[in-house]
Structures are given as structure tokens and as C-alpha cells.
Write an enzyme that holds these catalytic residues in place. Structure first.
Site, PDB file in Angstrom:
ATOM      1  N   ASP A 343      14.187  87.466 -25.896  1.00 60.73           N
ATOM      2  CA  ASP A 343      15.399  86.916 -25.335  1.00 60.73           C
ATOM      3  C   ASP A 343      16.567  87.687 -24.944  1.00 60.73           C
ATOM      4  O   ASP A 343      16.977  88.760 -25.438  1.00 60.73           O
ATOM      5  CB  ASP A 343      15.771  86.060 -27.004  1.00 60.73           C
ATOM      6  CG  ASP A 343      17.005  85.297 -26.666  1.00 60.73           C
ATOM      7  OD1 ASP A 343      16.861  84.300 -25.879  1.00 60.73           O
ATOM      8  OD2 ASP A 343      18.074  85.274 -27.170  1.00 60.73           O
ATOM      9  N   GLU A 379      13.117  87.863 -20.891  1.00 56.61           N
ATOM     10  CA  GLU A 379      14.051  86.918 -20.238  1.00 56.61           C
ATOM     11  C   GLU A 379      14.988  87.622 -19.689  1.00 56.61           C
ATOM     12  O   GLU A 379      15.830  88.189 -20.068  1.00 56.61           O
ATOM     13  CB  GLU A 379      14.558  86.015 -21.432  1.00 56.61           C
ATOM     14  CG  GLU A 379      15.434  84.933 -20.873  1.00 56.61           C
ATOM     15  CD  GLU A 379      16.202  84.205 -21.853  1.00 56.61           C
ATOM     16  OE1 GLU A 379      16.472  82.763 -21.844  1.00 56.61           O
ATOM     17  OE2 GLU A 379      16.594  84.519 -22.966  1.00 56.61           O
TER      18      GLU A 379
END
Length: 719
Positions: A343, A379
Site C-alpha cells: 500500500d 501501489e
């Protein structure tokens, strides 16, 4: 209770069959107390006797799995200098393998007074704090080994452990929403029938529900608020107490592996749940604030924040880097997971201010003999300056390709002037990945993800409808590149309903037949809706959960999705390991890929741009794959012609000349909704639809994809 010196390695609580070694890092501590709690909650404090290389440690005989514990750290409390030790705050072990309970939000959890942020809060936080738990590391993995499914054969299914299973009527009620629920045979059968090869689980590291959300009757449903990087989230366990979530998680992984499905974890190493300078003191802040967090250089009472959550982990400090790497290795070696999706990964590359692909974190991952061998998905952005880094990660990494998402959404909502970029995205985004030696599988292709509209909502709403979140619809992305197909939200208009279903199928067909690695979001194959809410991060309820009863209405869509994944699995031309060459495979042959105008000729420069949406065809040459199998034999396949019509009108395509192939047969048409037929030279099912001879014409319906196949004389792969 007598404590022995023990060892500074490994960090955390390590049970060896006779007792437990405790070790915790703090460079600033002057004294560290180990706090043991019995079943009644009575606390016993024991000073850790040894300190080596800033690791405090001790060994306690007869302390066994299930023992709840925490730490109290005595040291300087000088926020303006970045120091926040307070022995009145019970702290979680950063290396805890299991965590008991949830934080009960109370002022005692904070190092300051609510009415005076400069005043020290000496209230004892233990009655409201979570407990670390000693776990039994032994587990019967039997013959479980890493699956190592190649990227080019991978189909990822992003899933939420609770949201996917909590409403499934075929799963026993007592295990719905848990690791055991995900491992239940009916759930595994659904994944297998879809052709899924990997589940990418939204955060399962122990996380905290924000106090502000709980006050509003909401929760941190998504889980991007980690407090324990080694501990499976206890809220997803059907068995509570004594660290049972660890064994249950391992059992889930084992069951999925037996079904041929890998487990990828969505991990949040960019920040923790302790928030900004006004956040709670739960673990890292009280142990060694400056070691674990990136502080503002000019005023270290404040936190440097590129995550939008209040803090950023200090990847410039060796202890933070060790924590991350130890955590990653633990989940691979002890929990048997197959990869990670990072993330806001750009935050991990900020040693100073700019994102740096030469950052120490990437060096550590690249040389690590364990972590470097699993799937690593970035990401590739954060909220800081210059944080959007799609295409900018090192060669070992794959990336969520946000440009693929945006371009495919624009294509199917009929935006003009997108064909050129669509061609690059469909071909695996060579403009992003080829220059540094990466391959098409570096692109994790997706149209929808947990963050944003579901696929059903993408074709049903122009605007977000996030009022249930209690933020006056200000949260969530406002530019969704969506189109409601003619009416906002639910409608009984049969034409709009049919158009929406067609567009969903066109999105899925495009995604699953593009070069790269496709990712489907749980429930998209079931028509899941969030009723226009594109940010259900706080909605742990039926708004966000998969509605399996309603899914029966979309059984045809589920069959269609499974059919396209099977078409992909059977034909290597859709999952090439190398980029297209754009040239003939041999003299007199056609190129390995050709983009064609609807009239059958090759696209010209002027055809790629225009003021309106435009149809286009792409030819994939199954004889021009330029790859060899494990025995060194050339990989050959049938050839395919994909007709994309994103316009509002039916379009007549002229099939290209005989140099591209002989008789074509239609195997997929998103306009009629039938599952695609998998056809080889020796397997032509009766329901295969006619396509035509070279030079003949084929009609492609508005907003539809048509896939035609030309058998080349060999069977499709075993799929």
C-alpha cells in the site's frame, strides 16, 4: 518470578518449548518493564535485565503460548525533541505474533490531555489497551510448499476476508467472515470455477478501528490502520483467545494452496495506527518515537506525512527497515504466503523527500533470498509531492497500473482520442516497463479495486454517493471516469439494464484478454453494488459485504467471467511473457500484432486520434509468440481478432485479408452474454458462432467486444 538473561535475537516473544524469550528494541529507554497479565487481568511487572545493541531482553521459564503481555518504557518525554516515552502507557510488542482485544478509546491511551495538548497524561492505559500474546510456532504444514505460479498464468482476485464470506449461505454461520470461512470448500470451489490463481487479501495485519469512526458508529472496515506487522487480525478469527488466529490463518493458507491458489497480502508498511502528534500511544511511539517515525526535521514534535494518515514509517532508520524485512520474511517462511501488495509503496522509497528507486528498502528486498523470490506488487503512489510513480519501480517489482484503469474506463465510456493509449495499455504498457527490462507481467491490470466504484456501480453512477460515511459526500474520488448508461442508480428501464450488463461484460473481456496480469475485485463477477458509494472504508455492513443472495440474479455474469478466464488460460497468445515485436515472425508472414481499422486495413497515423469515440480491431498472431516451452519447443497458438466497439452505434467490421488467417469463428461476443467457447483445431463446439472468411463483414454491437478465432492446426493448451 525469576528472569534469566535470555537473548537479543530474535526480537519479539519466542517460545522454545520450555519458556519464552522476550526482546524489544529501544535506543532511548532507560528502563523497560515486561508486563504479564493473567486470565483475570492482573498485571505482573518484571524488569528486562539485559540491554545489547539497544535491544532489551530476558527469558522466562514456564511462560507458555497464550500468555498475554506488554511493555512499559521508562525514558525521556520531550515531544519538542521527538521523545515520547511514558511508563504509564502499556505498549504492544512491535514483533507480537498475535494480539488480543481491541483498543477501547479513552483519554488514558493518549500521552497528552485532551483539553491541554501540552500537558502530560500520566493515566494508566492498561485497562483500555490491547495485549500482545505469546504464540506456539509449531504447525503441521504437511507437504505444503510454495506454488510459485508464474505471473503470466496468474489471475488475481482482490478480496476482503470478512466482506467476501460473511453473507455466504453455504458457509456455517459460526465461521462466516473469518479465515476459516475463506477456506471453506464452497468458497474455494467458487474461486476455482472462476479460474482464480491468487487471492490478494486486503489488510490482515492486526489493525485498529479509529476512535473518530467508532464514535460515529462506524469502523475501519478496510483495515489500512496497522498496529501489528506480525499478527493476523484477531477480528477475522473464529477461535478467540490464546493466539488461535495464527493457527487459523495458517490452516486457511494450507487449504488454498491445496486448491492451487496462492495467497498475497495487502500490507501497510508506510504508516501505523498511532496517527499524528495528537494520536494515541499504543506501541512504537512509546518505545522509540524517532526510530520508528519520520519526524519533521525543523520541529520534531510533528510527523512527516506522505500517507494522509498522520505519520510515515521512518525508512531512513535501520530499525524500521529491520522491522519491515523481518515481518516480510516471517509471513513467507512461517505463514507461507506467496507475495505482497504494498500500500502507498512510494512512501517506502522516500529516504529524504523525493521518491528514489535506489532507496535502501529496494536494495534490501532485492538482495533478500526469501523476500525477493515471492510476488512483489507496488501501489506505485502516495499523497506526497511526486508520489505518482507508475512505471517507476525497480525491475523486480510489478505495479498496480493506474494508467490501465483510467484508459480502459475512458474507452468504454466513449471518450474521444484514447485509442493510442489504449493500444499501449492492452499490449502490456511497453512504454512504462520495456525500457528497464521488465515484461508485460509488470503491469497488474485492473478496472476496479476496493477503493472506488464496483464494476456494477461504474456503469450505473456518474457521481459518488458517500453520504453514509458521514462526511457530507466530501470523501472519496470525485473523478471516477464512470458513466451511468443513461440513468443515475437503480432503474427498471430494460434498455439501460441491458446496456449496463453489456458494458460490464466488455470491461471484463478487455481486462482478462489484455497482456499483463489481470486483477478482479471480489463480487464484480456477481454484480455486487455499493449503491454508488466509492469509499466504503468505514462500512462494515451490508453496504460493503458481498450479497450472495442477490448474486443468484447474476449467475450468467459469473459464468461469463469464468469463460473468459478459461479462454485466457488455454491460449498463450493472451498472456505473452514478452512484449510484441511489431514485426513478422518470418519472411512473408504478418507481424505478431496488428491494429486494424474497421474497414480491414492497418491503422494509419490519423486514425489514432479524433473528436469522437472510435472502433478498432487488434490481430494477435498465435504463430508469432517468440517464446519456447520448458522443453525448448516453440510456443504456437491460434490467432485471434478482437473487435472493440466503444461507440453508441453498431459498427460493421471488414475482416482482414487472407494473410492474417483463413476462416474466422466468433468465440466471444459481449453483446449476447454467452460464455465464450474455447476452440482449437480439433475441438470446435457446436455452439461456436460463425465469423466469416477474409474480406467478409461482421457486425459488432454498440459498446461491445467481439473475439474471433482462427485455428492454426494445433490444440489449445491443457487448461
Amino acid at each position: 518470578m525469576r528472569i534469566w538473561p535470555g537473548s537479543r535475537y530474535p526480537l519479539g516473544a519466542a517460545y522454545d518449548g520450555g519458556g519464552t524469550n522476550f526482546a524489544v528494541f529501544s535506543e532511548v529507554a532507560q528502563r523497560v518493564q515486561l508486563c504479564l497479565f493473567d486470565e483475570a487481568g492482573t498485571e505482573t511487572r518484571i524488569d528486562l535485565p539485559e540491554r545489547e545493541a539497544f535491544v532489551w531482553h530476558g527469558y522466562l521459564p514456564r511462560v507458555v503460548p497464550g500468555q498475554r503481555y506488554g511493555y512499559r518504557v521508562h525514558g525521556p518525554y520531550e515531544p519538542t525533541a521527538g521523545l515520547r516515552c511514558n511508563p504509564n502507557k502499556l505498549l504492544l510488542d512491535p514483533y507480537a505474533k498475535a494480539i488480543d482485544g481491541q483498543a477501547r478509546w479513552h483519554e488514558a491511551l493518549f500521552g497528552h490531555r485532551f483539553d491541554d495538548p501540552d500537558a502530560v497524561n500520566d493515566d494508566d492505559s492498561a485497562p483500555y489497551a490491547m495485549r500482545s500474546v505469546v504464540v506456539n510456532p509449531f504447525f503441521d504444514w504437511a507437504n505444503d510448499t510454495p506454488l510459485h505460479i508464474p505471473y503470466h498464468r496468474t489471475v488475481i482476485y482482490e478480496a476482503h476476508v470478512k466482506g467476501l464470506t460473511v453473507r455466504h449461505p453455504g458457509i456455517p454461520e459460526d465461521v462466516r467472515g473469518t479465515y476459516s470461512g475463506l477456506a471453506h470448500p464452497v468458497m474455494i470451489e467458487h474461486l476455482r470455477s472462476l479460474g482464480v490463481t491468487a487471492v490478494e487479501l486486503m489488510p490482515v495485519h492486526q489493525f485498529v478501528h479509529d476512535g473518530g469512526l467508532t464514535e460515529r458508529g462506524l469502523s475501519n472496515y478496510w483495515g489500512y490502520n496497522t498496529i501489528g506487522f506480525f499478527a493476523p487480525h484477531n477480528g477475522y478469527a473464529s477461535f478467540h483467545g490464546h493466539g488461535g488466529q495464527v493457527q487459523e490463518f495458517k490452516s486457511m493458507v494450507k487449504a488454498l494452496h491445496q486448491a492451487g491458489i496462492e495467497v498475497i497480502l495487502d500490507v501497510v508498511y508506510n504508516h501505523t495506527a498511532e496517527g499524528n502528534h495528537l494520536g494515541p500511544t499504543l506501541s512504537f511511539r512509546g518505545l522509540d518515537n524517532a526510530a520508528y517515525y519520520r519526524l519533521v526535521d525543523e520541529d520534531p514534535q510533528y510527523y512527516y506525512d506522505t500517507t494522509g494518515t498522520g505519520n510515515s514509517l521512518n525508512v531512513r532508520h535501520p530499525e524500521s527497515l529491520r522491522l519491515i524485512m523481518d515481518s516480510l520474511r516471517y509471513w513467507v517462511t512461517q505463514m507461507h504466503v506467496d507475495g505482497f501488495r504494498f500500500d502507498l509503496a512510494s512512501a517506502l522509497a522516500r529516504e529524504f523527500h523525493e521518491v528514489d528507486r535506489l532507496a535502501a528498502f529496494f536494495d534490501l528486498v532485492n538482495q533478500d533470498p526469501v523476500v525477493s523470490r515471492v510476488k512483489l506488487i507496488a501501489e506505485p503512489w502516495d499523497v506526497g509531492d511526486g508520489g505518482y510513480q507508475v512505471g517507476g519501480f525497480p525491475p523486480l517489482w510489478t505495479e498496480w497500473n493506474g494508467k490501465y484503469r483510467d484508459t480502459v474506463r475512458d474507452l468504454w465510456r466513449g471518450e474521444p482520442d484514447v485509442l493510442g493509449e489504449f493500444a499501449a495499455r492492452f499490449a502490456g504498457s511497453p512504454d512504462l516497463y520495456e525500457a528497464d527490462g521488465r515484461r508485460p507481467v509488470a503491469s497488474i491490470n485492473f478496472v476496479t479495486a476496493h477503493d472506488g466504484f464496483t464494476l456494477a456501480d461504474l456503469v450505473s453512477y456518474d457521481e459518488k454517493h458517500n453520504d453514509a460515511n458521514g462526511e457530507d459526500n466530501r470523501d472519496g474520488e470525485s473523478h471516477n471516469r464512470s458513466w451511468n448508461s443513461g440513468a443515475e442508480g437503480p432503474t427498471d428501464d430494460p434498455e439501460i439494464v441491458a446496456l449496463r450488463q453489456r458494458r460490464i461484460r466488455s470491461f471484463l473481456a478487455t481486462l482478462l484478454l489484455s497482456q499483463g496480469v489481470p486483477m478482479i475485485v471480489h463480487g464484480d463477477e456477481l454484480g455486487r453494488t455499493q449503491h454508488g458509494n466509492n469509499n466504503v472504508y468505514c462500512q462494515d455492513n451490508e453496504l460493503a459485504w458481498v450479497d450472495w443472495d442477490a448474486a443468484r440474479e447474476h449467475a450468467a455474469l459469473t459464468r461469463f467471467t469464468a469463460g473468459v478466464t478459461r479462454l485466457r488460460a488455454c491460449h498463450p497468445v493472451f498472456r505473452r511473457r514478452r512484449f510484441f515485436h511489431g514485426r513478422p515472425v518470418r519472411e512473408g508472414a504478418v507481424e505478431d500484432v496488428a491494429w486494424l481499422h474497421p474497414d480491414g486495413r492497418a491503422m494509419r497515423d490519423e486514425d489514432w486520434s479524433g473528436d469522437t469515440a472510435a472502433p478498432v480491431a487488434v490481430y494477435l498472431n498465435g504463430q508469432g509468440i517468440y517464446e519456447r516451452d520448458a522443453l525448448g519447443e516453440p510456443i504456437l497458438d491460434d490467432s485471434f481478432l478482437l473487435l472493440f466497439n466503444p461507440t453508441a452505434d453498431d459498427v460493421t467490421f471488414t475482416l482482414p485479408g487472407p494473410e492474417y488467417g483463413g476462416a474466422w469463428r466468433t468465440v466471444l461476443d459481449t453483446a449476447d452474454g454467452c460464455p465464450p467457447a474455447v476452440i482449437s483445431a480439433t475441438d470446435v463446439p457446436a455452439d461456436g458462432k460463425p465469423g466469416g472468411e477474409p474480406g467478409s463483414q461482421v457486425d459488432a454491437a454498440a459498446r461491445a467486444v467481439l473475439v474471433l478465432q482462427c485455428p492454426a492446426g494445433q490444440d489449445a493448451e491443457d487448461c
